[in-house]
Design a protein around this motif. Structure first.
Motif, short mmCIF file in Angstrom:
data_model
loop_
_atom_site.label_atom_id
_atom_site.label_comp_id
_atom_site.label_asym_id
_atom_site.label_seq_id
_atom_site.Cartn_x
_atom_site.Cartn_y
_atom_site.Cartn_z
N ASN A 88 -32.73 7.74 13.29
CA ASN A 88 -32.76 8.05 11.87
C ASN A 88 -31.68 7.24 11.16
OD1 ASN A 88 -33.26 9.53 9.41
ND2 ASN A 88 -33.92 11.25 10.66
N THR A 89 -31.41 7.56 9.90
CA THR A 89 -30.37 6.88 9.15
C THR A 89 -28.98 7.36 9.59
OG1 THR A 89 -30.53 8.55 7.40
CG2 THR A 89 -31.85 6.55 7.13
N THR A 90 -27.96 6.62 9.21
CA THR A 90 -26.60 6.92 9.64
C THR A 90 -25.70 7.31 8.47
OG1 THR A 90 -24.64 6.04 10.78
CG2 THR A 90 -25.93 4.47 9.50
N VAL A 91 -24.71 8.16 8.76
CA VAL A 91 -23.70 8.49 7.75
C VAL A 91 -22.52 7.52 7.84
CG1 VAL A 91 -24.32 10.92 7.62
CG2 VAL A 91 -22.59 10.18 9.28
N SER A 92 -22.53 6.67 8.85
CA SER A 92 -21.48 5.66 8.99
C SER A 92 -21.61 4.63 7.87
CB SER A 92 -21.59 4.97 10.35
OG SER A 92 -20.76 3.83 10.41
N ARG A 93 -20.48 4.06 7.48
CA ARG A 93 -20.49 3.00 6.48
C ARG A 93 -19.88 1.72 7.05
NH1 ARG A 93 -23.69 6.00 4.97
NH2 ARG A 93 -23.83 7.10 2.96
N ASP A 94 -19.96 1.59 8.37
CA ASP A 94 -19.46 0.38 9.02
C ASP A 94 -20.39 -0.80 8.71
OD1 ASP A 94 -17.49 1.92 10.14
OD2 ASP A 94 -18.52 2.16 12.08
N ASN A 95 -19.80 -1.98 8.71
CA ASN A 95 -20.56 -3.24 8.63
C ASN A 95 -21.27 -3.47 7.30
OD1 ASN A 95 -19.94 -3.63 11.43
ND2 ASN A 95 -21.68 -2.30 11.95
N ILE A 96 -20.84 -2.81 6.22
CA ILE A 96 -21.49 -3.08 4.94
C ILE A 96 -20.58 -3.90 4.03
CG2 ILE A 96 -22.89 -0.99 5.08
CD1 ILE A 96 -21.19 0.23 2.88
N VAL A 97 -21.22 -4.79 3.28
CA VAL A 97 -20.50 -5.66 2.34
C VAL A 97 -20.29 -4.94 1.01
CG1 VAL A 97 -20.63 -7.84 1.07
CG2 VAL A 97 -21.45 -7.71 3.45
N ALA A 98 -21.25 -4.11 0.62
CA ALA A 98 -21.20 -3.41 -0.67
C ALA A 98 -20.20 -2.26 -0.59
CB ALA A 98 -22.59 -2.91 -1.05
N ILE A 99 -18.94 -2.59 -0.59
CA ILE A 99 -17.87 -1.60 -0.40
C ILE A 99 -17.92 -0.49 -1.45
CG2 ILE A 99 -15.37 -1.26 -0.23
CD1 ILE A 99 -16.59 -2.89 2.05
N LYS A 100 -18.34 -0.83 -2.65
CA LYS A 100 -18.35 0.17 -3.73
C LYS A 100 -19.32 1.32 -3.44
CE LYS A 100 -21.84 -2.37 -6.39
NZ LYS A 100 -22.15 -3.04 -7.68
N MET A 101 -20.23 1.10 -2.46
CA MET A 101 -21.20 2.13 -2.14
C MET A 101 -20.74 3.06 -1.01
SD MET A 101 -23.52 1.42 -4.31
CE MET A 101 -24.86 2.48 -3.76
N THR A 102 -19.56 2.81 -0.46
CA THR A 102 -19.13 3.59 0.70
C THR A 102 -18.95 5.08 0.40
OG1 THR A 102 -16.82 3.02 0.26
CG2 THR A 102 -18.00 1.64 1.84
N GLU A 103 -18.69 5.42 -0.85
CA GLU A 103 -18.48 6.83 -1.22
C GLU A 103 -19.79 7.54 -1.54
OE1 GLU A 103 -15.51 8.20 -0.88
OE2 GLU A 103 -14.86 6.22 -0.18
N GLU A 104 -20.90 6.79 -1.59
CA GLU A 104 -22.19 7.39 -1.93
C GLU A 104 -22.73 8.16 -0.72
OE1 GLU A 104 -23.85 8.39 -4.94
OE2 GLU A 104 -23.26 6.33 -5.42
N ALA A 105 -22.98 9.45 -0.90
CA ALA A 105 -23.46 10.27 0.21
C ALA A 105 -24.92 9.95 0.53
CB ALA A 105 -23.33 11.75 -0.15
N GLY A 106 -25.29 10.15 1.78
CA GLY A 106 -26.68 9.93 2.20
C GLY A 106 -26.77 9.13 3.47
N GLY A 107 -28.00 8.87 3.90
CA GLY A 107 -28.24 8.12 5.12
C GLY A 107 -28.41 6.65 4.82
N LEU A 108 -27.71 5.82 5.58
CA LEU A 108 -27.76 4.36 5.42
C LEU A 108 -28.82 3.79 6.35
CD1 LEU A 108 -26.44 1.64 4.40
CD2 LEU A 108 -24.93 1.83 6.40
N SER A 109 -29.66 2.90 5.83
CA SER A 109 -30.67 2.23 6.64
C SER A 109 -30.64 0.74 6.34
CB SER A 109 -32.06 2.79 6.34
OG SER A 109 -32.40 2.61 4.97
N GLY A 110 -31.27 -0.04 7.24
CA GLY A 110 -31.29 -1.48 7.05
C GLY A 110 -30.41 -2.20 8.05
N PRO A 111 -30.11 -3.49 7.82
CA PRO A 111 -29.36 -4.31 8.77
C PRO A 111 -28.05 -3.72 9.27
CG PRO A 111 -30.32 -5.71 7.10
CD PRO A 111 -30.62 -4.30 6.68
#
Length: 404
Positions: A287-310
């Motif tokens: 499923n999606t992850t609550v981790s915010r590792d490996n993302i470039v869009a740092i401003k989105m790190t505080e946005e709650a929810g599941g992360l999907s994609g690369p």
């Protein structure tokens, strides 16, 4: 007389020129139409998809579902190579690429998704009673990462609305697709297990497979059901309900897992599913992850929810390898998370997945991506010395296991 002949000759020439002009315009129109048809994927990627992404993310999602519902997307002309054909619980899939749950939540767009060339389609998540889900905004694009954060919270039209659509679908003589139903619980339920049991009872007779979704991060307390004792109780009741179905009592049951499980958590899951009473026919990782590792869009790190994609890709592939290893390769796995190319799909298969799903990449690359993935995957299978998808499963499992 001479003048009359001259007039007739001139008239004939004008007529010929007019006919030639009509033929030329008609031919040009036909060529333009064929060219547009052949390049419709380029049209989608270059113009339509960037334009759609100017809209709010959830609005774009709704439009995409409507386009598939009314079959407005281009129909795939790609013929699946025989090396993509793979068995699925008594059926033969034309290819192992499926659409993940979350896109077609209410089984509105199955025909259109099949037009795109998917080998199987998963609808849902479906809850017993209709519910709105979480407040908006609840879907966010991370354009720099080609990723999405969502906190939909199981927005669903409920069992009966989805059941009626699937029954109509099954009544069509020309429909022979493989459709799975992803089951969830209502947000305010007092008896979560009963919600899943009801889902099995309702959709068991019409689904090609069922998914027990206890891994979404967007419903409070849902992931707690992955714990050893709760999961065991849940799956025992699910299996008991399935065995008492009047029709399709052997419908396969998959368990969808969170990518945020620890190794000990995964071992607990395996302990549960190896027990006969709480066994499953397959796993969906992940499923999606609550981790915010490996993302470039740092401003989105505080946005709650599941992360999907690369950003999820490496973790989901690693987890596929772990679950394949822990189950001795005896439990079929659907691999999902960050698939955007045939190579991504191949990685998940050689890590241990028998089938692969995608969703987020469609948001950025459009419907032609399905053909691209299948074509690249087919070439890789041949070029790397294999005969078919099944030959690749788990061939490099150890390569993807986390380093100790």
């Amino acid at each position: 007389m001479d003048q009359e002949k001259i007039m007739k000759t001139a008239t004939r020439k004008i007529s010929r020129l007019r006919s030639l002009g009509i033929v030329t315009v008609g031919a040009a129109t036909l060529v333009a139409g064929i060219t547009a048809y052949k390049k419709q994927d380029q049209l989608f990627r270059t113009f339509i998809m960037p334009t759609v992404r100017l809209l709010p993310a959830e609005t774009s999602h709704q439009l995409a579902v409507l386009a598939c519902k009314y079959r407005l997307c281009p129909v795939s002309q790609y013929q699946d190579d025989p090396n993509l054909h793979t068995p699925f619980f008594g059926r033969m899939l034309s290819n192992p690429i499926g659409i993940a749950a979350g896109f077609d939540k209410n089984a509105e767009a199955v025909d259109g998704l099949q037009d795109l060339g998917f080998g199987f389609i998963e609808v849902g998540t479906v809850t017993p009673a209709a519910q709105e889900g979480n407040p908006r905004p609840r879907v966010f694009r991370l354009n720099e990462d080609k990723a999405i954060i969502n906190r939909y919270g199981f927005n669903s039209e409920g069992h009966q609305a989805v059941l009626q659509r699937l029954q109509r679908l099954r009544s069509k003589e020309d429909f022979n697709g493989v459709v799975g139903v992803n089951l969830g619980r209502n947000k305010s339920t007092m008896s979560p297990i009963a919600d899943y049991v009801q889902g099995v009872r309702v959709f068991g007779p019409v689904a090609d497979y069922l998914v027990i979704n206890v891994s979404s991060p967007n419903t409070k307390g849902l992931r707690d059901m992955q714990s050893k004792d709760k999961l065991r109780e849940l799956l025992e009741q699910v299996n008991d309900t399935r065995s008492n179905l009047e029709k399709n009592k052997n419908v396969p049951v998959f368990l969808k897992l969170s990518p945020d499980l620890s190794e000990d958590d995964m071992k607990d899951v395996v302990w549960v599913i190896k027990r006969k009473k709480s066994s499953v026919d397959g796993l969906i990782v992940s499923n999606t992850t609550v981790s915010r590792d490996n993302i470039v869009a740092i401003k989105m790190t505080e946005e709650a929810g599941g992360l999907s994609g690369p950003p999820l890709k490496a973790r989901s592939t690693e987890m596929i390898a772990q679950m394949y290893h822990l189950t001795d390769g005896k439990v079929p796995i659907i691999g999902v998370g960050g698939v955007a190319s045939g190579y991504d799909a191949y990685e998940k298969i050689e890590a241990g997945a028998s089938y692969v799903q995608l969703y987020t990449a469609l948001v950025y690359d459009g419907p032609g991506l399905v053909e691209d993935i299948k074509e690249e995957l087919s070439k890789l299978i041949t070029e790397l010395g294999h005969n078919n998808v099944a030959d690749v499963v788990g061939t490099k499992n150890k390569f993807y296991l986390p380093k100790k």
